[in-house]
Design an enzyme around this catalytic site. Sequence first.
Site, mmCIF file in Angstrom:
data_model
loop_
_atom_site.group_PDB
_atom_site.id
_atom_site.type_symbol
_atom_site.label_atom_id
_atom_site.label_comp_id
_atom_site.label_asym_id
_atom_site.label_seq_id
_atom_site.Cartn_x
_atom_site.Cartn_y
_atom_site.Cartn_z
ATOM 1 N N HIS A 1 -7.835 -4.933 -6.137
ATOM 2 C CA HIS A 1 -7.187 -4.135 -7.182
ATOM 3 C C HIS A 1 -7.309 -4.880 -8.499
ATOM 4 O O HIS A 1 -7.242 -6.100 -8.543
ATOM 5 C CB HIS A 1 -5.695 -3.932 -6.847
ATOM 6 C CG HIS A 1 -5.080 -2.807 -7.594
ATOM 7 N ND1 HIS A 1 -4.606 -2.951 -8.874
ATOM 8 C CD2 HIS A 1 -4.897 -1.518 -7.265
ATOM 9 C CE1 HIS A 1 -4.129 -1.795 -9.290
ATOM 10 N NE2 HIS A 1 -4.297 -0.904 -8.335
ATOM 11 N N ASP B 1 -4.977 2.690 -1.025
ATOM 12 C CA ASP B 1 -5.913 3.588 -0.336
ATOM 13 C C ASP B 1 -6.227 3.144 1.084
ATOM 14 O O ASP B 1 -6.861 3.886 1.831
ATOM 15 C CB ASP B 1 -7.215 3.673 -1.137
ATOM 16 C CG ASP B 1 -6.972 4.318 -2.484
ATOM 17 O OD1 ASP B 1 -7.215 3.681 -3.518
ATOM 18 O OD2 ASP B 1 -6.455 5.449 -2.486
#
Length: 434
Positions: free
Chosen positions: A309, A367
Amino acid sequence: MKDVKAATAKLTIEGRSIDLPILRPTLGPDVIDIRSLYKEAGVFTLDPGFGSTASCESAITFVDGDAGQLLHRGYPIEELAEKSTFLEVAHALLYGDLPDRAQLIEFEDRVTRHTMIHEQMHNFFCGFRRDAHPMATLVGVVGAMSAFYHDSTDITDPWQREVASIRMIAKLPTIAAMAYKYSIGQPMIYPKNDLPYASNFLNMCFAVPAEEYRIDPIFAKAMDRIFILHADHEQNASSSTVRLASSSGANPFGCIAAGIACLWGPAHGGANQACLETLREIGTKDRIPEFIKRAKDKNDPFRLMGFGHRVYKSHDPRATVMKESAHEIFELLGTKSNPILEVATELERIALEDDYFIERNLYPNVDFYSGIILDAMGFPTSMFTPIFAIARTVGWVSQWREMISDPHQKIARPRQLYTGAAARDYVDMGNRKS
Ligand code: SDX
């Protein structure tokens, strides 16, 4: 702009110094205000991925990537996921705080009354191939809302801004479900006003005219929680797209369509589909090392989707909640062991012990587990990102409203570091060297 000056930063260029104000936020790092830099020093700054650049002031969401903290209007995501509902979180994101009971009922009713779309919009779906990705249909049909809802496109009118906000939040699930039904050749199912938001979406996706669809309360709760976990996330790529598109005064429906297009990318919201496809490709735990090796190979474009991320460098708090939900769902469904979940859990364990991932702070993100839950609920992978888009519409609309109502906002117009040709004269065809 909240004028909370902490101090000044002195910038000296070739012996000449200028003082730049340092602004102190409620939370997070101090910010050097460089708005006057070009005027005072004749220089630009360069930050292509905006890794060190604040694009705006915002009071909606705060992320501390080092601490793995996510706050919506100050409320921790873990508490919202456990105690709140998606529309209650939507109210907080839109209006600044959690609603009282009367406000929540009024807000839910307003959203419910806008869930149907103009009947003529049904024709749009027939223009798409049946095998079109639902995100392609979503971009098209949401953009087309600007051709049907002319009475809520004047962004200077607060009433129209409010109606456009509710219409987008209310109609995204309907349009996404219609895109799904169209892709599988089933009749579209209309929204039902007696169903809560998440249940209504499940019904529109899985009901058929031939028989009643029983909404599993476990699925309805999981759906609502997935919406909460995807609602907003500061100035991520798609929210920044919506802000930039809206800064020209473009109509809100077109700007949200731009956000949907950006979210579709596999580095962003498209990762949940890519992640489940990777887990399926891995198939069994014994094949994990082969994929870990590929993820580390610079010559292999393969990345472990659902890992890493731009901001979270310790853990994504949403992934933690999602993982708990995944285990709950499978336990409640009596699925002794779900092979995909087993592979995911083992992949996470191995990756988190591997120096490559540890050195680069690559942890599971939002996700990684969401696709596993959606898969268990019966959604095809092509519907994973549309579901992300439904939830993120609340964040996009909240960010849009905040920007549009800022009296100081102006059109976004980044500058550049130009490295092209210097000025030169036109060359006639006969004198050109090939
Ligand atoms: C979302 O911004 C948001 O808030 C987004 C989001 C939201 O709610 O809006 O949180 C939603 O988009 C989550 C992220 C979903 N994307 C993925 O899961 C795709 C896989 N992840 C990567 O593409 C990547 O991690 C990013 C894009 C998410 C972040 O990339 P960064 O921070 O720009 O890091 P990078 O690309 O510069 O990579 C740093 C290093 C590189 O190695 P080195 O060149 O230093 O040797 O880490 C490696 C990368 O190769 N790396 C990975 C990896 N992600 C980064 N290696 C293998 N697998 C991965 N997934």
